[in-house]
Design a protein around this motif. Structure first.
Motif, PDB file in Angstrom:
ATOM      1  N   VAL A   1       0.830  -1.151   0.030  1.00 43.98           N
ATOM      2  CA  VAL A   1      -0.162   0.106   0.051  1.00 43.98           C
ATOM      3  C   VAL A   1       0.811   1.216   0.147  1.00 43.98           C
ATOM      4  N   GLN A   2       0.772   2.087  -1.048  1.00 46.53           N
ATOM      5  CA  GLN A   2       1.332   3.359  -1.008  1.00 46.53           C
ATOM      6  C   GLN A   2       0.196   4.597  -0.340  1.00 46.53           C
ATOM      7  N   LEU A   3       0.633   5.258   0.603  1.00 48.60           N
ATOM      8  CA  LEU A   3      -0.008   6.331   1.357  1.00 48.60           C
ATOM      9  C   LEU A   3       0.693   7.706   1.109  1.00 48.60           C
ATOM     10  N   GLN A   4      -0.227   8.527   0.792  1.00 47.06           N
ATOM     11  CA  GLN A   4       0.077  10.010   0.543  1.00 47.06           C
ATOM     12  C   GLN A   4      -0.666  10.937   1.556  1.00 47.06           C
ATOM     13  N   ALA A   5       0.138  11.537   2.477  1.00 49.14           N
ATOM     14  CA  ALA A   5      -0.582  12.547   3.218  1.00 49.14           C
ATOM     15  C   ALA A   5      -0.479  13.781   2.672  1.00 49.14           C
ATOM     16  N   SER A   6      -1.518  14.540   3.136  1.00 48.59           N
ATOM     17  CA  SER A   6      -1.523  15.910   2.666  1.00 48.59           C
ATOM     18  C   SER A   6      -1.955  16.765   3.634  1.00 48.59           C
ATOM     19  N   GLY A   7      -2.233  18.144   3.376  1.00 51.96           N
ATOM     20  CA  GLY A   7      -3.058  19.008   4.052  1.00 51.96           C
ATOM     21  C   GLY A   7      -2.367  19.900   5.070  1.00 51.96           C
ATOM     22  N   GLY A   8      -1.146  19.615   5.343  1.00 50.96           N
ATOM     23  CA  GLY A   8      -0.364  20.182   6.446  1.00 50.96           C
ATOM     24  C   GLY A   8      -0.089  21.602   6.123  1.00 50.96           C
ATOM     25  N   GLY A   9       0.327  22.426   7.168  1.00 47.94           N
ATOM     26  CA  GLY A   9       0.380  24.066   6.931  1.00 47.94           C
ATOM     27  C   GLY A   9       0.695  24.585   8.303  1.00 47.94           C
ATOM     28  N   SER A  10       0.561  25.881   8.035  1.00 49.47           N
ATOM     29  CA  SER A  10       0.574  26.791   9.341  1.00 49.47           C
ATOM     30  C   SER A  10      -0.855  27.085   9.692  1.00 49.47           C
ATOM     31  N   VAL A  11      -1.200  27.181  10.984  1.00 50.58           N
ATOM     32  CA  VAL A  11      -2.580  27.186  11.398  1.00 50.58           C
ATOM     33  C   VAL A  11      -2.078  27.982  13.205  1.00 50.58           C
ATOM     34  N   GLN A  12      -3.211  28.890  13.058  1.00 52.59           N
ATOM     35  CA  GLN A  12      -3.225  29.693  14.438  1.00 52.59           C
ATOM     36  C   GLN A  12      -3.826  28.753  15.610  1.00 52.59           C
ATOM     37  N   ALA A  13      -3.233  28.879  16.796  1.00 48.83           N
ATOM     38  CA  ALA A  13      -3.903  28.217  17.819  1.00 48.83           C
ATOM     39  C   ALA A  13      -5.242  28.425  17.926  1.00 48.83           C
TER      40      ALA A  13
ATOM     41  N   ASN B   1      -9.244  19.687  15.524  1.00 48.70           N
ATOM     42  CA  ASN B   1      -9.783  21.012  15.865  1.00 48.70           C
ATOM     43  C   ASN B   1      -9.295  21.615  17.358  1.00 48.70           C
ATOM     44  N   SER B   2      -9.307  22.781  17.566  1.00 44.79           N
ATOM     45  CA  SER B   2      -8.797  23.393  18.779  1.00 44.79           C
ATOM     46  C   SER B   2      -7.376  23.089  18.862  1.00 44.79           C
ATOM     47  N   LEU B   3      -6.796  23.254  17.615  1.00 45.02           N
ATOM     48  CA  LEU B   3      -5.055  22.947  17.741  1.00 45.02           C
ATOM     49  C   LEU B   3      -4.489  23.900  18.876  1.00 45.02           C
ATOM     50  N   THR B   4      -3.278  23.298  19.369  1.00 47.54           N
ATOM     51  CA  THR B   4      -2.330  24.184  20.245  1.00 47.54           C
ATOM     52  C   THR B   4      -1.038  23.901  19.728  1.00 47.54           C
ATOM     53  N   PRO B   5      -0.240  24.784  20.153  1.00 49.31           N
ATOM     54  CA  PRO B   5       1.196  24.733  19.966  1.00 49.31           C
ATOM     55  C   PRO B   5       1.922  23.420  19.818  1.00 49.31           C
ATOM     56  N   GLU B   6       1.331  22.639  21.059  1.00 46.37           N
ATOM     57  CA  GLU B   6       1.742  21.216  21.428  1.00 46.37           C
ATOM     58  C   GLU B   6       1.494  20.236  20.315  1.00 46.37           C
ATOM     59  N   ASP B   7       0.405  20.656  19.260  1.00 48.55           N
ATOM     60  CA  ASP B   7       0.036  19.786  18.042  1.00 48.55           C
ATOM     61  C   ASP B   7       0.977  19.901  17.164  1.00 48.55           C
ATOM     62  N   THR B   8       1.937  20.754  17.106  1.00 48.01           N
ATOM     63  CA  THR B   8       2.801  21.086  16.159  1.00 48.01           C
ATOM     64  C   THR B   8       3.762  19.701  15.867  1.00 48.01           C
ATOM     65  N   ALA B   9       3.615  19.110  14.594  1.00 46.95           N
ATOM     66  CA  ALA B   9       4.266  17.792  14.318  1.00 46.95           C
ATOM     67  C   ALA B   9       4.396  17.592  12.854  1.00 46.95           C
ATOM     68  N   VAL B  10       5.032  16.649  12.467  1.00 48.15           N
ATOM     69  CA  VAL B  10       4.617  15.820  11.335  1.00 48.15           C
ATOM     70  C   VAL B  10       3.793  14.568  11.536  1.00 48.15           C
ATOM     71  N   TYR B  11       2.782  14.805  10.803  1.00 51.29           N
ATOM     72  CA  TYR B  11       1.715  13.699  10.781  1.00 51.29           C
ATOM     73  C   TYR B  11       1.744  12.820   9.622  1.00 51.29           C
ATOM     74  N   TYR B  12       1.811  11.415  10.172  1.00 52.06           N
ATOM     75  CA  TYR B  12       2.168  10.325   9.203  1.00 52.06           C
ATOM     76  C   TYR B  12       0.746   9.521   9.232  1.00 52.06           C
ATOM     77  N   CYS B  13       0.259   9.072   7.969  1.00 51.46           N
ATOM     78  CA  CYS B  13      -0.700   7.966   7.991  1.00 51.46           C
ATOM     79  C   CYS B  13      -0.094   6.672   7.952  1.00 51.46           C
ATOM     80  N   ASN B  14      -0.845   5.754   8.413  1.00 56.06           N
ATOM     81  CA  ASN B  14      -0.468   4.412   8.611  1.00 56.06           C
ATOM     82  C   ASN B  14      -1.238   3.321   8.318  1.00 56.06           C
ATOM     83  N   ALA B  15      -0.933   2.170   7.637  1.00 54.46           N
ATOM     84  CA  ALA B  15      -1.907   1.159   7.208  1.00 54.46           C
ATOM     85  C   ALA B  15      -1.163  -0.114   7.816  1.00 54.46           C
ATOM     86  N   PHE B  16      -2.073  -0.798   8.854  1.00 50.51           N
ATOM     87  CA  PHE B  16      -1.348  -2.268   9.289  1.00 50.51           C
ATOM     88  C   PHE B  16      -2.433  -3.331   8.670  1.00 50.51           C
ATOM     89  N   HIS B  17      -1.714  -4.393   8.088  1.00 45.73           N
ATOM     90  CA  HIS B  17      -2.547  -5.313   7.782  1.00 45.73           C
ATOM     91  C   HIS B  17      -1.799  -6.817   7.816  1.00 45.73           C
TER      92      HIS B  17
END
Length: 114
Positions: free
Chosen positions: A1-13, A82-98
């Motif tokens: 499975v190939q996975l392509q995450a997107s949608g990241g960027g900068s957002v205010q708290a 929703n209700s994002l905080t600076p502590e949510d700053t990270a690289v987000y990865y999607c994962n599949a386990f099968h």
């Protein structure tokens, strides 16, 4: 499975961000799909998962703020944050386990500023 995450960027708290993850194959039969994140200087951690039957599970930090969902017809996984905080700053990865196999997307960076 190939996975392509997107949608990241900068957002205010206090703001929201939706992360899509496109899968290269049909996802309805995949055992578990999920989201993980890695903040600067920290280890990768679990955020949310959805089982093949549709049951969901969240990290304590995500409960009540994040929602994982999938569109089986489009082979897409989503993370609504929703209700994002600076502590949510990270690289987000999607994962599949099968059946013992793990697949990871390339990650998308979400930066939350105060």
């Amino acid at each position: 499975v190939q996975l392509q995450a997107s949608g990241g960027g900068s957002v205010q708290a206090g703001g929201s961000q939706r992360l899509p993850c496109a899968a290269s194959r049909r996802i309805f039969s995949i055992n578990i799909m999920g989201w993980y994140r890695q903040a600067p200087g920290k280890e990768r951690e679990f955020v949310a998962r959805i089982y093949g039957g549709g049951t969901t599970d969240y990290a304590e930090s995500a409960k009540g703020r994040f929602t994982i969902s999938r569109d089986i017809a489009k082979n897409m996984l989503y993370l609504q944050m929703n209700s994002l905080t600076p502590e949510d700053t990270a690289v987000y990865y999607c994962n599949a386990f099968h059946y013992g196999h793990d697949w990871w997307g390339q990650g998308t960076l979400v930066t939350v500023s105060s």
